[in-house]
Structures are given as structure tokens and as C-alpha cells.
Design a protein around this motif. Structure first.
Motif, mmCIF file in Angstrom:
data_model
loop_
_atom_site.group_PDB
_atom_site.id
_atom_site.type_symbol
_atom_site.label_atom_id
_atom_site.label_comp_id
_atom_site.label_asym_id
_atom_site.label_seq_id
_atom_site.Cartn_x
_atom_site.Cartn_y
_atom_site.Cartn_z
ATOM 1 N N LEU A 13 0.858 -1.178 0.000
ATOM 2 C CA LEU A 13 0.000 0.000 0.000
ATOM 3 C C LEU A 13 0.888 1.220 0.000
ATOM 4 C CD1 LEU A 13 -2.599 -1.211 2.603
ATOM 5 C CD2 LEU A 13 -2.740 -1.321 0.132
ATOM 6 N N THR A 19 -6.379 6.007 -4.349
ATOM 7 C CA THR A 19 -6.502 7.327 -3.751
ATOM 8 C C THR A 19 -7.886 7.475 -3.168
ATOM 9 O OG1 THR A 19 -7.245 8.261 -5.853
ATOM 10 C CG2 THR A 19 -4.889 8.330 -5.392
ATOM 11 N N VAL A 46 5.034 5.854 2.492
ATOM 12 C CA VAL A 46 4.700 4.710 3.337
ATOM 13 C C VAL A 46 5.333 4.898 4.709
ATOM 14 C CG1 VAL A 46 4.786 2.206 3.569
ATOM 15 C CG2 VAL A 46 4.634 3.232 1.299
ATOM 16 N N SER A 253 -1.378 -4.844 5.083
ATOM 17 C CA SER A 253 -1.308 -5.099 3.650
ATOM 18 C C SER A 253 -2.300 -6.157 3.185
ATOM 19 C CB SER A 253 0.105 -5.541 3.270
ATOM 20 O OG SER A 253 1.048 -4.555 3.582
ATOM 21 N N ARG A 298 -7.628 0.548 1.932
ATOM 22 C CA ARG A 298 -6.403 1.280 2.224
ATOM 23 C C ARG A 298 -6.265 1.446 3.728
ATOM 24 N NH1 ARG A 298 -5.698 7.669 0.974
ATOM 25 N NH2 ARG A 298 -3.485 7.906 1.376
ATOM 26 N N THR A 300 -3.892 3.550 6.743
ATOM 27 C CA THR A 300 -2.957 4.650 6.946
ATOM 28 C C THR A 300 -2.588 4.766 8.413
ATOM 29 O OG1 THR A 300 -4.730 6.293 7.261
ATOM 30 C CG2 THR A 300 -3.905 5.968 5.013
ATOM 31 N N ASP A 305 0.211 6.141 4.121
ATOM 32 C CA ASP A 305 -0.020 4.722 3.879
ATOM 33 C C ASP A 305 0.935 3.907 4.736
ATOM 34 O OD1 ASP A 305 -1.983 5.213 1.982
ATOM 35 O OD2 ASP A 305 -0.556 5.257 0.327
#
Length: 323
Positions: A13, A19, A46, A253, A298, A300, A305
Motif C-alpha cells: 500500500l 486514492t 509509506v 497489507s 487502504r 494509513t 499509507d
């Protein structure tokens, strides 16, 4: 019928991925006059928790008064772990302003961190006044990270199973994967567990999807940062998405292997060694294989990320529900 995904497919990621378009961008929520820090490998977005290497550092500060201009000074690893009342000339040059939206302000620099807890001093200056008392942050870094997670579930008309290994050092190993055989039976395929490196992590990803129950596998990997053997039995169509096995650090992930709904988010991420922070509405774009509506896509950490984090780290998850 959907065929097996090649072993060399790597999930990370990172930049160039999905996005999100939402009013809430995933930036951490701070009290006025508060600050937080994230670090990443140069050239990536990341989040990194690895010590002993140069990292790009971003400090996010929330203004006490939105209209004021802001300057930030910083010191990484102060002697004795104490923050002086006022910053030195070197502290004032350590960060450069990089922007801000609304009441937030960001500044960036570069630093190395030792393994364990690191003290970071941040001095804010708003408007024409002097620097305020320092904000003392404590950030944790690791000499290494290792995570291995196996999952199973259903993706549309196909049963699916897969695993993601994330390691801060090179890994090697083998896999045995259940595949479609001759006639109505299942077969097996073996091969080396190859890894690809990006953003300081070595990633192995193996996944398969079929319209039958021929989706099991066994994966063995080892390296200096850790080792693991994970396996998934034959999975039938209709099986709910779940974490079957997990070893080591937080491994968000695996969100990309199978659809995970908002209702399953906390349980699924806990199974992968993480804690769920916020669920953020977004939209996955730029892919030929869109996730189902209302599925997570996703993860974060403080707005960046994240591919792997210390076990128990709190991560935010984006849910694709802006269609």
C-alpha cells in the motif's frame, strides 16, 4: 473461471496505489496547539517504524488560532531526553514548512532514530510571538519488522485464499499451493517464495481464486528479521473473509487480498496484529479490479499509507462508499 494470481504479485500500500476523495483525508485529529510526527523512507509515502536509517520526517501541528502564520523548530533525541525551554539556532533550521490546510500546518526534515523510544522536541511559533513551550513527543522505532498473515474468504463468484509477508530484511522460502487439477479434482503446485523490495520492506504475496474449493496453500519463509509457516485449507465459495493465521507485527497489507466490509474491519485488522482507529469514507480509483462498495481498500498511520507497523499499532482504514 478465475485463475490463480501469480506468486510474484506484490501488494504494497504505497505510492501509485488507490486514492481517496473525502472530506476527511485521514490526517490525525489533534487538539489545538498539539503536534504529531510521522516518518517515511525517502521518496515514498509509506510510514516507516525502522531505526538506524535516514528517514523523511513530517511534523503536523494544529494552530491555536487558524489565521496565524506558524514556524516550527525541532530537536530529535535531545540529550538526557529533556527539551530545553527555547530552541537553539540549529533547532530552528531543522524543519522546513511544507504546507497546511485550515488549522493544520506541516513541516518536514530528515533524521535517524535509535531503536526503542525516541524523544522529539517541537517548539511552535505562531504569529509575531516567540516560541512557545516545547511539545515533547515520544516515538517508537524498531531495528526490524516481520509479519506473516494468511487469509481466506470469497471474492464475488470465487473462493480465495492468500498470504502477505512483510520483512525489513531479505526472506526466502517455498510455497505449496492447491490448484485446479484434472477432471473434478484439485492438484498442487510448488515453487520458491520470491520477494520484492519497496519502501524498506521485502514483500512476498501469494494468492489464488477459483470457482471451486481448490484454493489452499502452505507458505514457509525465513530471514534475519523472522520466520513463519502459514497455511490455509481448501476454501469453499461463500466462506466469510477472515484471518486464518498471523505471526509478528501489524500487517494491514492483507486488506488488498479479499473484500473486507466496514462491519468486519476491527475484527479483521485485530487478526492481522493491528488496532483499528478511524473508518474513513473514500473511493478507490485507478484500478481495473475495483473493490465492492463499502469494502476496505487502504490503511494509513497518521495520514501516511502503511504496509507494516509494530504489533498493536493503531491504523485508520478507508472504506469505498462514495459511489
Amino acid at each position: 473461471m478465475r485463475r490463480l494470481v501469480p506468486l510474484s504479485l506484490v501488494l504494497l500500500l504505497a505510492t501509485g496505489g488507490a486514492t481517496a476523495q473525502a472530506a476527511d483525508t485521514g490526517a490525525p485529529r489533534l487538539a489545538r496547539g498539539g503536534a504529531t510526527l510521522t516518518a517515511a523512507h525517502p521518496g515514498t509515502t509509506v510510514a516507516s517504524f525502522l531505526s538506524g536509517r535516514p528517514l523523511d520526517v513530517t511534523v503536523l501541528y494544529r494552530r491555536r488560532t487558524a489565521a496565524r502564520t506558524v514556524r516550527l523548530a525541532a530537536r530529535f533525541g535531545p540529550r538526557g531526553g529533556r527539551c530545553p525551554r527555547r530552541p537553539s539556532a540549529a533547532d530552528r533550521r531543522r524543519l522546513r514548512a511544507t504546507g497546511g490546510v485550515g488549522s493544520t500546518f506541516t513541516a518536514s526534515g530528515r533524521a535517524r532514530f535509535a531503536a526503542g523510544k525516541n524523544v522529539v522536541c517541537v517548539w511552535p511559533q505562531e504569529g509575531s510571538g516567540g516560541y512557545r513551550r516545547p511539545i515533547r513527543l515520544r516515538e517508537s522505532f524498531r531495528p526490524s519488522l516481520f509479519a506473516a498473515t494468511a487469509v481466506e474468504g470469497t471474492n464475488g463468484p470465487a473462493a480465495g485464499s492468500g498470504a502477505v509477508v512483510q520483512s525489513s530484511s531479505p526472506v526466502s522460502g517455498t510455497y505449496t499451493r492447491v490448484t485446479l487439477g484434472t477432471g473434478d479434482g484439485c492438484g498442487e503446485r510448488t515453487g520458491p517464495a520470491s520477494a520484492m523490495k519497496s519502501a524498506g520492506l521485502h514483500t512476498v504475496n501469494v494468492a489464488g481464486y477459483t470457482g471451486s474449493a481448490c484454493t489452499g496453500f502452505r507458505l514457509e519463509v525465513s530471514g534475519r528479521a523472522g520466520s513463519a509457516t502459514v497455511a490455509v485449507g481448501q476454501t469453499a465459495v461463500g466462506t466469510p473473509t477472515r484471518v486464518v493465521q498471523h505471526v509478528g507485527a501489524c500487517n494491514p497489507s492483507v486488506l488488498g487480498l479479499l473484500p473486507v466490509t466496514r462491519q468486519e474491519a476491527a475484527r479483521f485488522l485485530a487478526g492481522a496484529g493491528c488496532r483499528l482507529g478511524r473508518l474513513i469514507r473514500g473511493r478507490k480509483e485507478g484500478t481495473q479490479d475495483p473493490v465492492p462498495s463499502r469494502a476496505l481498500f487502504r490503511a494509513t498511520y497518521r495520514g501516511l499509507d502503511v504496509a507494516a507497523a509494530p504489533r498493536g499499532a493503531t491504523v485508520d482504514a478507508f472504506v469505498d462508499d462514495l459511489r
